[in-house]
Motif scaffolding. Structure first.
Motif, PDB file in Angstrom:
ATOM      1  N   MET A 153       0.828  -1.202   0.000  1.00  0.00           N
ATOM      2  CA  MET A 153       0.000   0.000   0.000  1.00  0.00           C
ATOM      3  C   MET A 153       0.867   1.258   0.000  1.00  0.00           C
ATOM      4  O   MET A 153       0.520   2.265  -0.632  1.00  0.00           O
ATOM      5  CB  MET A 153      -0.929  -0.008   1.210  1.00  0.00           C
ATOM      6  CG  MET A 153      -1.955  -1.129   1.193  1.00  0.00           C
ATOM      7  SD  MET A 153      -3.041  -1.029  -0.257  1.00  0.00           S
ATOM      8  CE  MET A 153      -3.956  -2.564  -0.087  1.00  0.00           C
ATOM      9  N   ALA A 154       2.001   1.196   0.694  1.00  0.00           N
ATOM     10  CA  ALA A 154       2.923   2.335   0.671  1.00  0.00           C
ATOM     11  C   ALA A 154       3.472   2.549  -0.734  1.00  0.00           C
ATOM     12  O   ALA A 154       3.675   3.688  -1.182  1.00  0.00           O
ATOM     13  CB  ALA A 154       4.062   2.109   1.665  1.00  0.00           C
ATOM     14  N   GLY A 155       3.706   1.447  -1.453  1.00  0.00           N
ATOM     15  CA  GLY A 155       4.133   1.567  -2.840  1.00  0.00           C
ATOM     16  C   GLY A 155       3.076   2.238  -3.695  1.00  0.00           C
ATOM     17  O   GLY A 155       3.389   3.049  -4.579  1.00  0.00           O
ATOM     18  N   MET A 156       1.808   1.929  -3.442  1.00  0.00           N
ATOM     19  CA  MET A 156       0.726   2.591  -4.164  1.00  0.00           C
ATOM     20  C   MET A 156       0.688   4.081  -3.840  1.00  0.00           C
ATOM     21  O   MET A 156       0.378   4.908  -4.703  1.00  0.00           O
ATOM     22  CB  MET A 156      -0.600   1.927  -3.821  1.00  0.00           C
ATOM     23  CG  MET A 156      -0.695   0.472  -4.257  1.00  0.00           C
ATOM     24  SD  MET A 156      -2.303  -0.289  -3.939  1.00  0.00           S
ATOM     25  CE  MET A 156      -3.300   0.470  -5.224  1.00  0.00           C
ATOM     26  N   LEU A 157       0.993   4.408  -2.592  1.00  0.00           N
ATOM     27  CA  LEU A 157       1.019   5.817  -2.200  1.00  0.00           C
ATOM     28  C   LEU A 157       2.085   6.571  -2.982  1.00  0.00           C
ATOM     29  O   LEU A 157       1.825   7.610  -3.595  1.00  0.00           O
ATOM     30  CB  LEU A 157       1.270   5.915  -0.692  1.00  0.00           C
ATOM     31  CG  LEU A 157       1.221   7.290  -0.022  1.00  0.00           C
ATOM     32  CD1 LEU A 157       0.870   7.133   1.448  1.00  0.00           C
ATOM     33  CD2 LEU A 157       2.549   8.036  -0.127  1.00  0.00           C
ATOM     34  N   VAL A 158       3.308   6.027  -2.989  1.00  0.00           N
ATOM     35  CA  VAL A 158       4.414   6.682  -3.694  1.00  0.00           C
ATOM     36  C   VAL A 158       4.152   6.688  -5.200  1.00  0.00           C
ATOM     37  O   VAL A 158       4.370   7.699  -5.884  1.00  0.00           O
ATOM     38  CB  VAL A 158       5.744   5.972  -3.374  1.00  0.00           C
ATOM     39  CG1 VAL A 158       6.889   6.548  -4.206  1.00  0.00           C
ATOM     40  CG2 VAL A 158       6.063   6.088  -1.887  1.00  0.00           C
ATOM     41  N   GLY A 159       3.677   5.555  -5.714  1.00  0.00           N
ATOM     42  CA  GLY A 159       3.405   5.480  -7.146  1.00  0.00           C
ATOM     43  C   GLY A 159       2.331   6.444  -7.592  1.00  0.00           C
ATOM     44  O   GLY A 159       2.411   7.007  -8.686  1.00  0.00           O
ATOM     45  N   GLY A 160       1.317   6.646  -6.750  1.00  0.00           N
ATOM     46  CA  GLY A 160       0.256   7.575  -7.107  1.00  0.00           C
ATOM     47  C   GLY A 160       0.758   8.994  -7.259  1.00  0.00           C
ATOM     48  O   GLY A 160       0.364   9.708  -8.180  1.00  0.00           O
ATOM     49  N   LEU A 161       1.643   9.394  -6.365  1.00  0.00           N
ATOM     50  CA  LEU A 161       2.158  10.763  -6.400  1.00  0.00           C
ATOM     51  C   LEU A 161       3.123  10.963  -7.563  1.00  0.00           C
ATOM     52  O   LEU A 161       3.005  11.912  -8.340  1.00  0.00           O
ATOM     53  CB  LEU A 161       2.848  11.089  -5.073  1.00  0.00           C
ATOM     54  CG  LEU A 161       3.350  12.527  -4.908  1.00  0.00           C
ATOM     55  CD1 LEU A 161       2.193  13.508  -5.035  1.00  0.00           C
ATOM     56  CD2 LEU A 161       4.054  12.706  -3.584  1.00  0.00           C
ATOM     57  N   ILE A 162       4.068  10.039  -7.706  1.00  0.00           N
ATOM     58  CA  ILE A 162       5.050  10.162  -8.780  1.00  0.00           C
ATOM     59  C   ILE A 162       4.406   9.897 -10.139  1.00  0.00           C
ATOM     60  O   ILE A 162       4.643  10.612 -11.116  1.00  0.00           O
ATOM     61  CB  ILE A 162       6.223   9.189  -8.552  1.00  0.00           C
ATOM     62  CG1 ILE A 162       6.955   9.542  -7.253  1.00  0.00           C
ATOM     63  CG2 ILE A 162       7.188   9.211  -9.729  1.00  0.00           C
ATOM     64  CD1 ILE A 162       8.072   8.590  -6.896  1.00  0.00           C
ATOM     65  N   GLY A 163       3.585   8.862 -10.198  1.00  0.00           N
ATOM     66  CA  GLY A 163       2.963   8.504 -11.473  1.00  0.00           C
ATOM     67  C   GLY A 163       2.037   9.573 -11.999  1.00  0.00           C
ATOM     68  O   GLY A 163       1.935   9.770 -13.211  1.00  0.00           O
ATOM     69  N   GLY A 164       1.332  10.274 -11.102  1.00  0.00           N
ATOM     70  CA  GLY A 164       0.460  11.349 -11.549  1.00  0.00           C
ATOM     71  C   GLY A 164       1.232  12.447 -12.249  1.00  0.00           C
ATOM     72  O   GLY A 164       0.814  12.951 -13.303  1.00  0.00           O
ATOM     73  N   HIS A 165       2.365  12.811 -11.678  1.00  0.00           N
ATOM     74  CA  HIS A 165       3.203  13.848 -12.296  1.00  0.00           C
ATOM     75  C   HIS A 165       3.755  13.371 -13.639  1.00  0.00           C
ATOM     76  O   HIS A 165       3.723  14.103 -14.638  1.00  0.00           O
ATOM     77  CB  HIS A 165       4.348  14.203 -11.353  1.00  0.00           C
ATOM     78  CG  HIS A 165       5.335  15.165 -11.942  1.00  0.00           C
ATOM     79  ND1 HIS A 165       5.084  16.523 -12.049  1.00  0.00           N
ATOM     80  CD2 HIS A 165       6.573  14.973 -12.470  1.00  0.00           C
ATOM     81  CE1 HIS A 165       6.127  17.119 -12.619  1.00  0.00           C
ATOM     82  NE2 HIS A 165       7.034  16.201 -12.875  1.00  0.00           N
ATOM     83  N   LEU A 166       4.252  12.124 -13.680  1.00  0.00           N
ATOM     84  CA  LEU A 166       4.821  11.605 -14.919  1.00  0.00           C
ATOM     85  C   LEU A 166       3.759  11.461 -16.002  1.00  0.00           C
ATOM     86  O   LEU A 166       4.030  11.725 -17.182  1.00  0.00           O
ATOM     87  CB  LEU A 166       5.483  10.250 -14.652  1.00  0.00           C
ATOM     88  CG  LEU A 166       6.715  10.265 -13.724  1.00  0.00           C
ATOM     89  CD1 LEU A 166       7.230   8.851 -13.498  1.00  0.00           C
ATOM     90  CD2 LEU A 166       7.822  11.143 -14.310  1.00  0.00           C
ATOM     91  N   SER A 167       2.556  11.050 -15.606  1.00  0.00           N
ATOM     92  CA  SER A 167       1.486  10.874 -16.592  1.00  0.00           C
ATOM     93  C   SER A 167       1.062  12.202 -17.193  1.00  0.00           C
ATOM     94  O   SER A 167       0.731  12.283 -18.383  1.00  0.00           O
ATOM     95  CB  SER A 167       0.279  10.177 -15.945  1.00  0.00           C
ATOM     96  OG  SER A 167       0.626   8.885 -15.504  1.00  0.00           O
ATOM     97  N   ASP A 168       1.050  13.257 -16.386  1.00  0.00           N
ATOM     98  CA  ASP A 168       0.706  14.571 -16.910  1.00  0.00           C
ATOM     99  C   ASP A 168       1.807  15.134 -17.802  1.00  0.00           C
ATOM    100  O   ASP A 168       1.539  15.924 -18.704  1.00  0.00           O
ATOM    101  CB  ASP A 168       0.443  15.543 -15.756  1.00  0.00           C
ATOM    102  CG  ASP A 168      -1.023  15.542 -15.341  1.00  0.00           C
ATOM    103  OD1 ASP A 168      -1.868  15.145 -16.162  1.00  0.00           O
ATOM    104  OD2 ASP A 168      -1.319  15.918 -14.198  1.00  0.00           O
ATOM    105  N   ARG A 169       3.030  14.694 -17.556  1.00  0.00           N
ATOM    106  CA  ARG A 169       4.138  15.247 -18.335  1.00  0.00           C
ATOM    107  C   ARG A 169       4.450  14.443 -19.595  1.00  0.00           C
ATOM    108  O   ARG A 169       4.717  15.024 -20.654  1.00  0.00           O
ATOM    109  CB  ARG A 169       5.399  15.322 -17.464  1.00  0.00           C
ATOM    110  CG  ARG A 169       6.585  15.922 -18.199  1.00  0.00           C
ATOM    111  CD  ARG A 169       7.708  16.286 -17.273  1.00  0.00           C
ATOM    112  NE  ARG A 169       8.799  16.931 -17.988  1.00  0.00           N
ATOM    113  CZ  ARG A 169       9.902  17.382 -17.418  1.00  0.00           C
ATOM    114  NH1 ARG A 169      10.051  17.271 -16.088  1.00  0.00           N
ATOM    115  NH2 ARG A 169      10.855  17.945 -18.133  1.00  0.00           N
ATOM    116  N   PHE A 170       4.425  13.116 -19.483  1.00  0.00           N
ATOM    117  CA  PHE A 170       4.855  12.271 -20.602  1.00  0.00           C
ATOM    118  C   PHE A 170       3.708  11.516 -21.268  1.00  0.00           C
ATOM    119  O   PHE A 170       3.931  10.848 -22.272  1.00  0.00           O
ATOM    120  CB  PHE A 170       5.909  11.263 -20.120  1.00  0.00           C
ATOM    121  CG  PHE A 170       7.151  11.904 -19.583  1.00  0.00           C
ATOM    122  CD1 PHE A 170       8.070  12.506 -20.433  1.00  0.00           C
ATOM    123  CD2 PHE A 170       7.410  11.921 -18.224  1.00  0.00           C
ATOM    124  CE1 PHE A 170       9.226  13.098 -19.933  1.00  0.00           C
ATOM    125  CE2 PHE A 170       8.550  12.506 -17.713  1.00  0.00           C
ATOM    126  CZ  PHE A 170       9.460  13.109 -18.569  1.00  0.00           C
TER     127      PHE A 170
END
Length: 477
Positions: A153-170
């Protein structure tokens, strides 16, 4: 809004959207299996201390075979309050005198006991192997089972934050494909590791990938759907998540060895990685990220698939450039405002965060402990409808929800102090979260808001809702 008009021209719910969903729904089903994998791989079977005389293969059956295994067990393993063999202790010395008590009460002192210094013997009738039996996560080490669940679940937390930024950028598609490949690698690797800490790391990375797959799958579907059809589509997505829960139970019934089950729910993501090449990137993202040519090409592909070739040919760069201007307007916004816009703009959607956290605590806590309390799963929130940039907003919501989900398994440790305390917390959390719903803005039949410029004009836009609902511009060519 301009893009809504474009979507109406190329088809807001046609053959293309159905094909896109057919490709994406299997991703959601198998990702749900990954999220609740520990329900089966961390099952704690019946166990007792390993005893040399009983369990050493080099020792013959008590030399003479006079004493039965049950009798020998009574000599070496103490009984608990339910008159069952204790799981975490054994006698320091064999207690032969216990064979002559016949259940009568005596004044003899309690024999000295010790912890299981030589390991445990497990009941393998239901599950031949779990990570609990693999690394002896019982007795004093039982809390590490909850750590494994919390790390995912902690991985989902980190992935959600980082992945959201990457998805908006790339882009949604590029990051989705990367995460599908990553989940294939780390999920498959987890089936072969022999070290507990490496396994925990791989499950953490699996969590990072899983939440990004869920988020980008949802966006690649909903950003191509007309508002009147969006509720139905999100319902299908939620049902796919529930199908994943059901499928996992069936797979665990067939593949009961944890390494095999881990492999079975991970290898399909390699197939998904190759099939994802046929997904079409969100034209919304392409246009507002100053890629109007690619956005126009995506719209024409959708129009062709939906049988509206004339509409596709009539799409012009001027329409896309209108949306590009809005993106440049948003670029002048301070970076921190992209997550936390000025008060009054996104106060409603941000109130969704505590609700997500409370929901995840209530949902994942009991569902990750099915041996204690059975709860049917099947509901998943895919993010705000009125928050932009959308992927970053979803990332923040994920941070809030994963905070609750990460804490949920750990709350079960409170049962050592008060058995009812975790259930009180699980029950009170959704009641508190329900209060946040009262201040959320209505989103029924409203187009997705793509930029901060749209959000800041949301009040004016809301006044025209009835006009939008009653009149849809359709251009015939």
């Amino acid at each position: 809004m301009p893009f809504q008009e474009l979507l109406d021209q190329v088809g807001g719910l046609g053959k293309f959207q159905i094909l896109q969903m057919v490709l994406i729904v299997p991703f959601l089903v198998m990702t749900a299996c990954q999220m609740f994998l520990e329900n089966f791989t961390t099952v704690i079977p019946g166990h007792r201390c390993w005893v040399h005389t009983l369990d050493n293969d080099t020792v013959s059956d008590n030399d003479s075979g006079i004493l039965s295994p049950e009798t020998l067990l009574r000599i070496f393993i103490p009984l608990d309050s339910d008159l069952r063999p204790e799981k975490c202790h054994r006698f320091i010395h064999p207690q032969w005198q216990l064979l002559h008590l016949n259940g009568s009460v005596t004044n003899m002192t309690e024999p000295d006991k010790e912890t299981c210094l030589d390991g445990w013997v497990y009941d393998q009738s239901s599950f031949p192997s779990t990570i609990v039996t693999e690394w002896d996560l019982v007795c004093n080490y039982q809390s590490q089972k909850s750590v494994v669940q919390s790390l995912f679940m902690a991985g989902m937390l980190v992935g959600g934050l980082i992945g959201g930024h990457l998805s908006d950028r790339f882009g949604r598609k590029l990051i989705l494909r990367w995460c599908l490949l990553q989940l294939t690698i780390v999920g498959t690797s987890a089936a072969f590791v022999s070290n507990f800490h490496i396994y925990c790391l791989l499950r953490f990375l699996s969590g990072c990938s899983s939440i990004i797959i869920l988020a980008n799958d949802g966006m690649l579907i909903t950003e191509w759907i007309r508002p009147p059809s969006r509720v139905m589509v999100i319902t299908v997505i939620s049902c796919a998540f529930s199908v994943g829960h059901i499928l996992l139970g069936g797979l665990a019934f067939v593949f009961r060895e944890w390494r095999t089950l881990q492999l079975v729910v991970s290898v399909p993501f390699l197939v998904f990685f190759f099939s994802s090449r046929w997904l079409v990137e969100s034209a919304r993202w392409l246009i507002i990220n100053n890629k109007p040519e690619e956005g126009l090409e995506a719209l024409r592909k959708v129009a062709y698939t939906n049988g509206m070739q004339n509409a596709g040919d009539a799409l012009t760069m001027e329409i896309c450039n209108h949306n590009t201007l809005l993106w440049h307007h948003d670029q002048s916004t301070a970076p921190w405002e992209q997550y936390f816009p000025v008060p009054g703009d996104l106060w409603g959607p941000h109130c969704h965060y505590p609700m997500s956290s409370s929901f995840s605590t209530e949902s994942y806590g009991p569902s990750n402990n099915p041996d204690t309390f059975h709860v049917p799963g099947g509901t998943f929130c895919f993010g705000q409808h009125v928050c932009a940039p959308r992927a970053r907003a979803f990332g923040l919501e994920t941070v809030a929800s994963r905070c609750g989900a990460t804490l949920a398994p750990l709350l079960m440790m409170l049962m050592e102090y008060l058995s009812i305390l975790p259930w009180i917390i699980y029950g009170v959390s959704p009641i508190i979260a329900g209060l946040a719903v009262l201040i959320l803005p209505e989103t029924r039949n409203l187009p997705l808001l793509d930029t901060l410029h749209d959000v800041k004009n949301n009040k004016e836009f809301s006044r025209k809702v009835n006009e939008i609902n009653s009149f849809v511009k359709v251009t015939k060519f």
